[in-house]
Structures are given as C-alpha cells and as structure tokens.
Design a protein around this motif. Structure first.
Motif: not given
Length: 149
Positions: A26-32, A37-39
């Motif tokens: 879950v944390v990995g998906l949120i970070q991805y 989005s930032t990119n």
C-alpha cells in the motif's frame, strides 16, 4: 514436534508478516503515484519555462511552477473564459488603484502573451476561447526592458 503443531504455534508470525507485506504494498503504491504526479508536474513546468524563455522572458524556476500549477494547471484551467474569470483578469490589468480611482489601462503585450503561454501548456483546449478575448484587448509595449531607452 510435528509440522502442523509448529505452524499453529507460530501462526501470529505468519499473520504479522502478511500484514507487514500488505502495508508495504500500500505504501509503495501511494509513493509511486506521488512520484509519478511530481514528475508530470515537473515535465509541464519545464515545458512552460522553456516556452517563456523562448518568448524572451526570464526562465522561471520549474519547481516553483510545478508547485503552483500542478500537473493540470489547477485553478488557471478551471474555465478561464468564464465571465467571472474574465472580469477578474481585466481588473488585474487595471492601474492598480481601488474603488473610484481604478481605471483600465493599455496592457503590456508581453504580460498578456505570458498568460497565453500558461494556457497553451496546461490547458490548450481552453486557449482558443481565451485567445478571442486576448485579441480584443488593446495592448502595447508599456514596460521598458533592457536597452529600450
């Protein structure tokens, strides 16, 4: 000790490991999603900074543009041709006074051009609707730049 008895005695270890694994996913998906989005925001911001530099403006900091406009232009692209936004835009092109002292002015051509570039990069589908209003404005070179005299 039989394997079934060992597994049943340490069941909490397996449950804990599964919970941790699901949490990491879950944390990995949120970070991805946040990194993607930032990119995208930085890509758009770099594109706008390049457009502004090509038009003769000082190149703004892409990170600042990305924070202000995001990946979709934010409030800039929320119906820019609406009557309210058009009125607010024209007020910003006034002499800066308030109340009865406020007067329309001849806007600087380059300032209006910069606004059009933001729309071109972030919401090109909206640009034509606003371009008609831009074309109707009386603009001149009203700001001295560099060695203009």
């Amino acid at each position: 000790m039989s394997p079934t008895r060992f597994a049943s005695r340490h069941k909490w270890i397996y449950i804990g490991a599964i919970v941790l694994l699901v949490g990491f996913v879950v944390v990995g998906l949120i970070q991805y999603k946040a990194v993607r989005s930032t990119n995208q925001s930085l890509d758009k911001a770099n594109q706008l900074a390049d457009e502004l530099a090509a038009a003769g403006f000082t190149r703004p900091d892409p990170a600042t543009l990305a924070r202000a406009l995001g990946e979709d232009g934010g409030i800039v692209c929320e119906d820019p041709a609406s009557a309210l936004k058009s009125a607010l835009w024209k007020i910003n092109l006034s002499n800066g006074a308030t109340g009865p002292g406020q007067r329309p002015v001849i806007a600087d051509r380059r300032a209006v051009q910069a606004e059009a570039l933001v729309l071109k990069v972030y919401c090109p589908d909206q640009l034509q609707r606003v371009q008609d209003e831009i074309d109707d404005l009386k603009t001149e070179q009203t700001v001295r730049r560099g060695n203009d005299g």
